[in-house]
Structure formats: structure tokens, C-alpha cells
Design an enzyme around this catalytic site. Sequence first.
Site, PDB file in Angstrom:
ATOM      1  N   ASP A  42       0.843  -1.180   0.027  1.00  0.00           N
ATOM      2  CA  ASP A  42      -0.009   0.272   0.129  1.00  0.00           C
ATOM      3  C   ASP A  42       0.830   1.015  -0.013  1.00  0.00           C
ATOM      4  OD1 ASP A  42      -2.171   1.464   0.191  1.00  0.00           O
ATOM      5  OD2 ASP A  42      -2.691   1.178   2.128  1.00  0.00           O
ATOM      6  N   ASN A  90     -10.038  -3.179  -6.792  1.00  0.00           N
ATOM      7  CA  ASN A  90      -9.126  -2.144  -7.760  1.00  0.00           C
ATOM      8  C   ASN A  90      -9.828  -2.037  -9.075  1.00  0.00           C
ATOM      9  OD1 ASN A  90      -5.994  -3.368  -6.421  1.00  0.00           O
ATOM     10  ND2 ASN A  90      -7.359  -1.426  -5.734  1.00  0.00           N
TER      11      ASN A  90
END
Length: 262
Positions: A42, A90
Amino acid sequence: MKKNILWVACICNIFMHGMEKIFPVKEEKKSPMLQHLACIMDGNRRWARDHKFETFFGHKKGLDAVQHVVDFCLIKQIPYLSLYAFSLENLEQRSQKEQNYLFEVLAQEALQNIDTFKNKNIRIKFIGDSALFPLSMKSVCEKAEQETESAKALQVNFLLCYGGRQEIVDATKRIAIEVAQGTLQPESITPDLFEKFLWTSPMPSPDLIIRTGGQQRLSNFLLFQCAYSELYFTDCLWPDISPVELESALTYFDTCRKNFGK
């Protein structure tokens, strides 16, 4: 004078060995070896914004960081590394342009580094809903997996179009089909058997999960497999991951495992 020093040294040596027999030194038990490291990568886009770069450059730097973690696992003899590269969420949250870029960069990296993977004895696996992979990506994944299949030092898993909940639902459906067909009895269903139907089978569950970027959640990552994983959260953004940060994570893991079950 020298003779006196030698006599003193001999007496001290005898005394210390004698004391060890009376009060034996208790050896510290070594913590279990880390077999499977998993990472939630991340912070690529935030890293790019912080450095005044385009978002896409953050993803490229993130892939450079992957190389550092791979080399770290080879040095530490960690046999499995799983990298959360692209979640099913995503697909909804990222633009088509960004998705295409991510897949293109991953495909190029995989193709360009196949010889490097083979030379370093690294096996590559792609885990996720392959039906959602772009056609060009599917052929690259198959080529990388086939050409590195015999590698033994380290297995690197790239989780693409992956979701922990979806994986569990998919496993449940396939188990239900076998029960309906009569090839599997309901009483035979155990956690160990269920795990064999997961996309990650047959590799072991992760011992340690590292999440960079400051968030403290799993984000649908290896939900079934992480039941007994140690979780290490760091504010470090993924492109800035370093051997120092990785060593800190391993120290944390060792500390946790020394107290495991107590």
C-alpha cells in the site's frame, strides 16, 4: 609474571566449567523459521503524490521495491512470498487507463525478468480470478509460471484480481458441487480439506503479513489463511520499504512467536 597470568587463566577456566555443571547455561529456544511472508503493498500512489510525480510512476517504484523484498527473502531463506498486487476492488476503484498500465508494467517486468528468476531459482505464480486478466496478461502469466516451475529457492506469488471473500465463496461452490455429485461426503469437510479448495493451495498459510502505508486492516487479503498470522503495520509507503523495515518486521515476528499460545 607471565606464569602467574597463565595460572590465573587456567584456574578461571576450570572454575567456570565447574560452575556450568552446577548451573548449566539455559539455551534460548530459537523462534520458528518464517516460512511464508505476505505483503499488502500500500502507498504507491501516495508516494508519487508526495514526490510530485504522476501516479503511474508510483506503481513503477513499487515494482522496484518488490525486487528488494524478493532479495531479502532469498537472503533469509524464506521459501514463500505473497504480494497483493491488484485486488478485485481495484477493478471498480481504478480507471481503465490505470488498470491497463498496471497490467502492462507487470507483464513487461515478468517477461524481462524470467531469466533472472530462473538464475536465482525463483518460481513465479499468479493467484486470483484469471478470467478477469487481460488476454495479453494471461499468456505472460502462463509463460512465467511454466518457465520457472522447477525453481526451488523461493516461490513468489503475485495476487492479481484477488479477493479473500470471493476465494472463500469459490471454494464453497466447488465443494458443494462435489457433495451434490456424491464424490464428497459433508462429514468429510474439515478446515484442512476446505483449504485444499482455495486458490492458494497447496502452499502454507502466511506466518507474517506486512502492510505498508499506515492503514491497519487486511482489505480482503487471505482472509481464511490469516487465522494465525502475525500482523505488522507500518507507516512506511511501499516504494520506501527497506531492509531495515523488513528486519523490524522479522524482529516483531520472532517476539510474537516466542509468546505464541501463552
